[in-house]
Design an enzyme around this catalytic site. Structure first.
Site, PDB file in Angstrom:
ATOM      1  N   LYS A   1       0.847  -1.206   0.000  1.00 56.82           N
ATOM      2  CA  LYS A   1       0.000   0.000   0.000  1.00 56.82           C
ATOM      3  C   LYS A   1       0.877   1.247   0.000  1.00 56.82           C
ATOM      4  O   LYS A   1       1.923   1.265   0.675  1.00 56.82           O
ATOM      5  CB  LYS A   1      -0.911  -0.042   1.234  1.00 56.82           C
ATOM      6  CG  LYS A   1      -1.982   1.024   1.279  1.00 56.82           C
ATOM      7  CD  LYS A   1      -2.870   0.841   2.518  1.00 56.82           C
ATOM      8  CE  LYS A   1      -3.997   1.860   2.593  1.00 56.82           C
ATOM      9  NZ  LYS A   1      -4.871   1.657   3.764  1.00 56.82           N
TER      10      LYS A   1
ATOM     11  N   SER B   1      -9.855   1.421   2.755  1.00 53.15           N
ATOM     12  CA  SER B   1      -9.031   2.227   1.875  1.00 53.15           C
ATOM     13  C   SER B   1      -7.935   1.451   1.143  1.00 53.15           C
ATOM     14  O   SER B   1      -7.392   1.969   0.176  1.00 53.15           O
ATOM     15  CB  SER B   1      -8.377   3.330   2.698  1.00 53.15           C
ATOM     16  OG  SER B   1      -7.486   2.763   3.638  1.00 53.15           O
TER      17      SER B   1
ATOM     18  N   SER C   1      -9.945  -0.914   6.932  1.00 57.14           N
ATOM     19  CA  SER C   1      -9.341  -0.786   5.598  1.00 57.14           C
ATOM     20  C   SER C   1      -8.599  -2.002   5.062  1.00 57.14           C
ATOM     21  O   SER C   1      -8.206  -2.011   3.904  1.00 57.14           O
ATOM     22  CB  SER C   1      -8.395   0.409   5.568  1.00 57.14           C
ATOM     23  OG  SER C   1      -9.140   1.570   5.420  1.00 57.14           O
TER      24      SER C   1
HETATM   25  N1  GLN Z   1     -13.178   3.451   5.971  1.00 56.78           N
HETATM   26  C1  GLN Z   1     -12.764   3.912   7.251  1.00 56.78           C
HETATM   27  C2  GLN Z   1     -12.513   5.384   7.197  1.00 56.78           C
HETATM   28  O1  GLN Z   1     -12.807   5.961   6.217  1.00 56.78           O
HETATM   29  C3  GLN Z   1     -11.553   3.170   7.681  1.00 56.78           C
HETATM   30  C4  GLN Z   1     -10.340   3.614   7.016  1.00 56.78           C
HETATM   31  C5  GLN Z   1      -9.145   2.820   7.388  1.00 56.78           C
HETATM   32  O2  GLN Z   1      -9.241   1.782   8.019  1.00 56.78           O
HETATM   33  N2  GLN Z   1      -7.980   3.344   7.029  1.00 56.78           N
HETATM   34  O3  GLN Z   1     -12.028   5.964   8.125  1.00 56.78           O
END
Ligand code: GLN
Length: 491
Positions: free
Chosen positions: A79, A154, A178
């Site tokens: 990532k 994400s 995420s």
């Molecule tokens: N989707 C969640 C957010 O928008 C989690 C994001 C993540 O785990 N980095 O915060």
């Protein structure tokens, strides 16, 4: 050996038997990525030369009959918020478009030490904020199962790269889901370790009390191999802990797994969850029952506060962590000096242009909840709610060893479906967020054969659906063990 069939385990066996060389496979991956990634868009940057060098090193070890680690020569995707020395690390933000890392994240250092190969950096929601990868400052990533749908987020690029066979495995970060949610959307395994099990050094921080790095893999067994490699105390992350994970992680015993009692929290099997998801998760429960595992209904009564609690604590930490980015050295934003009168104006301009709308929304929210007069009303209260959510889990874990839930209320949704309504997007993490607030380990595992009738509710195409196993602190062995025996079931 076809790339589609490659797991870490099979790659290692093939390498030892000299069925192929690491260099051959690495080249094959890049050839395939060149074609396939035009369609999927999982990668933001590739690192061919360095990957070839590392693959050659692994082949040299084989030639010399030196002892080989299971990860030697294995091609991985990373990532874009995890630093690899000399490679871009943009966190999918325009504000870091020109940034190249000047050191390795601790996880990368550990992976390099065992000879892993890095193919490139993957797309994500900007600074890991989002659930669909649509918030990337650069491009969209498509779900390999249905190109009209999101891969989740994400860490959408990492999940899609593994699902589309453009890497043997990948790494992502999980602050509120995420890793697990994109794993569920893309039909791969995703593990979020216990908070503190893996060093966050060299991870571009989103919300430091919630962030953890973890793997995406094709099998639970591979997830265990990667997790064991990256876990442990690190002098550069004071929240990391000396762990004593042993071989139980890699070789669970069926008699131990059978002894586990699994809790089903009533707050996670509710009417807002799509019927196809419930059906899929129930089929996994039945398969576990056939293994002889006991289930018990439990309650996590403060679950309803988790989302609001997260959307106070997380932005508060985001606003602090992102204060360092001024966009001066590492963005491509052109700066007509004549128009900028002073430093404040410069910052305003750089940050307005450099950050996307979701990131700005969270910085503003975080600054607000921390501001004088509101701190006690919001931030301090959210910390208390967080303690209650954690206590729910502590209480539940007096009765059960593992908790099983859906990962997300729906399978992968369509592009644009939730972009105009931030709250709808936030709700897709409702089952993953409590785990981060409590610092627990959890894994997303694809339901076997969930891709037929169960997901047809939303799509004419079969879509994968994952279930989530949540473990006690430091008990990754329980959730990985259950997962491995589930994987071995012939269905
Ligand atoms: N989707 C969640 C957010 O928008 C989690 C994001 C993540 O785990 N980095 O915060």
């Amino acid at each position: 050996m076809h790339l589609h069939d490659l797991t870490i385990k099979k790659f290692h066996e093939g390498l030892l038997k000299k069925d192929f060389s690491a260099l051959e496979i690495t080249k094959e991956f890049f050839d395939y990525i060149e074609v396939k990634d035009k369609e999927i868009g999982a990668y933001l940057s590739l690192a061919k030369d360095e990957a070839f060098l590392r693959a050659e090193k692994a082949d040299l070890k084989i030639a010399k009959d030196e002892p080989m680690d299971a990860l030697s020569g294995v091609p991985l995707a990373i990532k874009d918020n995890i630093l690899i020395d000399g490679q871009p690390a943009t966190a999918a933000s325009k504000i870091l478009e020109n940034y190249k890392a000047v050191y390795d994240a601790t996880v990368i250092k550990k992976l390099k030490a065992v000879g892993a190969v890095f193919l490139g950096k993957t797309n994500m929601d900007e600074f890991a904020m989002g659930s669909s990868t649509e918030n990337s400052g650069f491009k969209l990533t498509k779900n390999p199962y249905d190109l009209e749908r999101v891969p989740g987020g994400s860490s959408g690029g990492s999940a899609a790269a593994v699902a589309a066979h453009m890497a043997v495995a990948a790494f992502g970060s999980d602050t509120g889901g995420s890793i697990r949610q994109p794993a569920s959307f893309c039909g791969v395994v995703g593990l979020k370790p216990t908070y503190g099990a893996v060093s966050r050094h060299g991870l571009i921080a989103m919300a430091s009390s919630l962030d953890q790095i973890g793997p995406f893999t094709k099998t639970v067994e591979d997830a265990a191999i990667l997790f064991k490699t990256i876990a442990g105390k690190d002098q550069f992350d004071s929240t990391s802990v000396e762990t004593n994970y042993n071989d139980e992680l890699l070789n669970p015993k069926l008699e131990d797994v059978k002894k586990l009692t699994v809790g089903l929290p009533e707050e996670y099997f509710i009417s807002g969850v799509e019927p196809g998801v419930i059906k899929a998760v129930e089929s996994a429960i039945n398969q576990f029952k056939s293994l002889g595992i006991n289930f018990k209904k439990i309650s996590l009564p403060h679950t309803k506060y988790a989302l609001s609690c997260y959307y106070i604590i997380m932005p508060a930490e985001v606003s602090a962590n992102l204060a360092r980015f001024d966009g001066i050295r590492y963005s491509k934003i052109q700066n007509p000096k004549s128009k900028i009168q002073n430093l404040l104006e410069l910052y305003k301009r750089q940050r307005s242009e450099g950050f996307g709308p979701e990131v700005k929304r969270r910085i503003i929210l975080g600054t607000f909840v921390l501001s004088s007069g509101y701190y006690d009303a919001y931030y301090a209260k959210a910390q208390k709610a967080r303690a209650l959510i954690k206590k729910d889990f502590d209480e539940a874990f007096k009765e059960v060893d593992v908790i099983l839930t859906p990962v997300a209320p729906t399978p992968a949704f369509k592009f644009g479906e939730k972009t105009s309504d931030p709250l709808a997007m936030y709700l897709s993490d409702i089952f993953t967020i409590p785990v981060n607030l409590a610092g627990l380990p959890a894994i997303s595992i694809p339901v076997k054969q969930a891709t037929s009738d169960m997901s047809r509710v939303t799509s004419h195409k079969p879509l994968p659906i994952g279930f989530q196993l949540i473990g006690k602190h430091w008990r990754e062995a329980d959730i990985l063990g259950m997962g491995m025996f589930y994987e071995r079931l012939q269905i």
